[in-house]
Design a protein around this motif. Sequence first.
Motif, PDB file in Angstrom:
ATOM      1  N   TRP A 164       3.099  28.509  -9.497  1.00  0.00           N
ATOM      2  CA  TRP A 164       3.158  27.482  -8.627  1.00  0.00           C
ATOM      3  C   TRP A 164       1.706  27.213  -8.003  1.00  0.00           C
ATOM      4  CZ3 TRP A 164       2.275  27.020  -3.304  1.00  0.00           C
ATOM      5  CH2 TRP A 164       2.697  26.028  -2.754  1.00  0.00           C
ATOM      6  N   GLU A 165       1.026  28.344  -7.592  1.00  0.00           N
ATOM      7  CA  GLU A 165      -0.206  28.312  -7.043  1.00  0.00           C
ATOM      8  C   GLU A 165      -1.300  28.020  -8.021  1.00  0.00           C
ATOM      9  OE1 GLU A 165      -0.890  32.421  -5.734  1.00  0.00           O
ATOM     10  OE2 GLU A 165       0.143  32.094  -3.819  1.00  0.00           O
ATOM     11  N   LYS A 166      -1.170  28.556  -9.429  1.00  0.00           N
ATOM     12  CA  LYS A 166      -1.920  27.743 -10.433  1.00  0.00           C
ATOM     13  C   LYS A 166      -1.840  26.451 -10.544  1.00  0.00           C
ATOM     14  CE  LYS A 166      -2.369  32.021 -13.081  1.00  0.00           C
ATOM     15  NZ  LYS A 166      -1.894  32.996 -14.475  1.00  0.00           N
ATOM     16  N   GLN A 167      -0.608  25.964 -10.721  1.00  0.00           N
ATOM     17  CA  GLN A 167      -0.409  24.472 -10.661  1.00  0.00           C
ATOM     18  C   GLN A 167      -1.122  23.779  -9.507  1.00  0.00           C
ATOM     19  OE1 GLN A 167       3.891  24.233 -11.332  1.00  0.00           O
ATOM     20  NE2 GLN A 167       3.440  23.648 -13.503  1.00  0.00           N
ATOM     21  N   LEU A 168      -0.959  24.443  -8.387  1.00  0.00           N
ATOM     22  CA  LEU A 168      -1.622  23.392  -7.154  1.00  0.00           C
ATOM     23  C   LEU A 168      -2.981  23.542  -7.394  1.00  0.00           C
ATOM     24  CD1 LEU A 168      -0.926  22.332  -4.529  1.00  0.00           C
ATOM     25  CD2 LEU A 168      -0.937  24.709  -3.382  1.00  0.00           C
ATOM     26  N   ALA A 169      -3.470  24.701  -7.811  1.00  0.00           N
ATOM     27  CA  ALA A 169      -4.862  24.902  -7.921  1.00  0.00           C
ATOM     28  C   ALA A 169      -5.642  23.846  -8.830  1.00  0.00           C
ATOM     29  CB  ALA A 169      -5.557  26.198  -8.013  1.00  0.00           C
ATOM     30  N   ALA A 170      -4.902  23.756  -9.927  1.00  0.00           N
ATOM     31  CA  ALA A 170      -5.192  22.830 -11.136  1.00  0.00           C
ATOM     32  C   ALA A 170      -5.322  21.345 -10.625  1.00  0.00           C
ATOM     33  CB  ALA A 170      -4.385  22.953 -12.278  1.00  0.00           C
ATOM     34  N   LYS A 171      -4.214  20.964  -9.922  1.00  0.00           N
ATOM     35  CA  LYS A 171      -4.060  19.632  -9.471  1.00  0.00           C
ATOM     36  C   LYS A 171      -5.011  19.222  -8.513  1.00  0.00           C
ATOM     37  CE  LYS A 171       1.231  19.143 -10.028  1.00  0.00           C
ATOM     38  NZ  LYS A 171       2.299  19.098  -9.211  1.00  0.00           N
ATOM     39  N   LYS A 172      -5.187  20.197  -7.450  1.00  0.00           N
ATOM     40  CA  LYS A 172      -6.518  19.970  -6.715  1.00  0.00           C
ATOM     41  C   LYS A 172      -7.784  19.954  -7.220  1.00  0.00           C
ATOM     42  CE  LYS A 172      -4.661  22.483  -2.686  1.00  0.00           C
ATOM     43  NZ  LYS A 172      -4.800  23.478  -1.766  1.00  0.00           N
ATOM     44  N   SER A 173      -8.087  20.524  -8.386  1.00  0.00           N
ATOM     45  CA  SER A 173      -9.176  20.598  -9.238  1.00  0.00           C
ATOM     46  C   SER A 173      -9.119  19.221 -10.032  1.00  0.00           C
ATOM     47  CB  SER A 173      -9.401  21.723 -10.252  1.00  0.00           C
ATOM     48  OG  SER A 173     -10.630  21.463 -10.795  1.00  0.00           O
ATOM     49  N   LYS A 174      -8.118  18.718 -10.425  1.00  0.00           N
ATOM     50  CA  LYS A 174      -8.163  17.431 -11.158  1.00  0.00           C
ATOM     51  C   LYS A 174      -8.558  16.324 -10.121  1.00  0.00           C
ATOM     52  CE  LYS A 174      -5.246  14.727 -14.010  1.00  0.00           C
ATOM     53  NZ  LYS A 174      -3.794  14.797 -15.036  1.00  0.00           N
ATOM     54  N   ARG A 175      -7.811  16.419  -8.871  1.00  0.00           N
ATOM     55  CA  ARG A 175      -8.061  15.327  -8.032  1.00  0.00           C
ATOM     56  C   ARG A 175      -9.531  15.147  -7.786  1.00  0.00           C
ATOM     57  NH1 ARG A 175      -2.967  16.915  -5.857  1.00  0.00           N
ATOM     58  NH2 ARG A 175      -3.899  18.269  -4.388  1.00  0.00           N
ATOM     59  N   LYS A 176     -10.263  16.648  -7.504  1.00  0.00           N
ATOM     60  CA  LYS A 176     -11.633  16.472  -6.978  1.00  0.00           C
ATOM     61  C   LYS A 176     -12.552  15.801  -8.313  1.00  0.00           C
ATOM     62  CE  LYS A 176     -15.007  19.987  -5.638  1.00  0.00           C
ATOM     63  NZ  LYS A 176     -15.364  21.428  -5.514  1.00  0.00           N
TER      64      LYS A 176
END
Length: 318
Positions: A56-68
């Motif tokens: 879940w943490e990896k998915q959250l980090a990936a989403k944040k990176s994508k949004r950035k």
Amino acid sequence: MAHSPPHEFAGQLNGDVMVTEMMDLLRIDVEADEAQHRPRDDALYSRNVLRKQRHWEKQLAAKKSKRKDEKQRRKLNREQGSCKGQQGASMDNPQLTKRVMKAITKERLAEAQATGPKLCVDLSMTDCMSDKEISRLSGQLRRLYGSNRKTNRPFHLFLTDLREDSRLYRECLRMNDGFLDYVIDITEESCLDLFPSEKVIYLTPDAEEALERMDADKVYILGGLVDESVQKKISFLRARELSVRTARLPIEEYMMKKNNPKNFHSKILAVNQVFDILLTFCDTGSWTKALEAWFPQGKGYIIAPDASHPLPVTEKET
């Protein structure tokens, strides 16, 4: 009231005590067994929880990176649009900009159908192609049309010998979104049914004559063919059948073979690759720039050191 004898009462009491003690022993054994197994189950449960939490943490980090990244991309687009002099109101409304650009592109393609240079893709040779080759050709046609939409000086495009009951037509409908909305002339007729033979130049890698310039009054034909079996001179023989002039890209005049481990050298290009080279030549008047930009590096050729002389380019109406 009857009373039990003292010795019977004592025996009964002893029996009850023994049963109680046995039950206690059994309960102790069960609890001990549960205690023995519980740590393993708890450890397994903990590992599952930790694994899910890490996922879940990896998915959250990936989403944040994508949004950035998306935010930075939009910012860059805004800056580029501002440099090009776009209106602030349009930049505040990306949908409006997209509609405007789409309208401009459609108008440009419509103008090309009236005044642009003519180019046909001859699709009369698809019956000898496999389903896989048909699918690849469909993708090449999509990329060809995409290049024509993006350029500032588009061609008037024709897809000739394309029957509605053919495999290629069905594959284009399946693979290419909006195929029926392409600003392109699709016909079952041959190129010679549309244009006089003296105005036609069929581009084939087996031609002897190199294409030096592009003339506005000529019609250029590309053979719509994907041949993984590497049959030779198919498009050249088709041009001979039509009795029209042939020409090839000036690869030999502007490029040289490059050493590679497989000693592989090929001048056979996909139809969209040939089209991109022609587009760039029309824009720049330079075969060197056109071949350098679009000739695939994996074909084993590089630009020759002395290939720097631009050739004449077709004149287009403005």
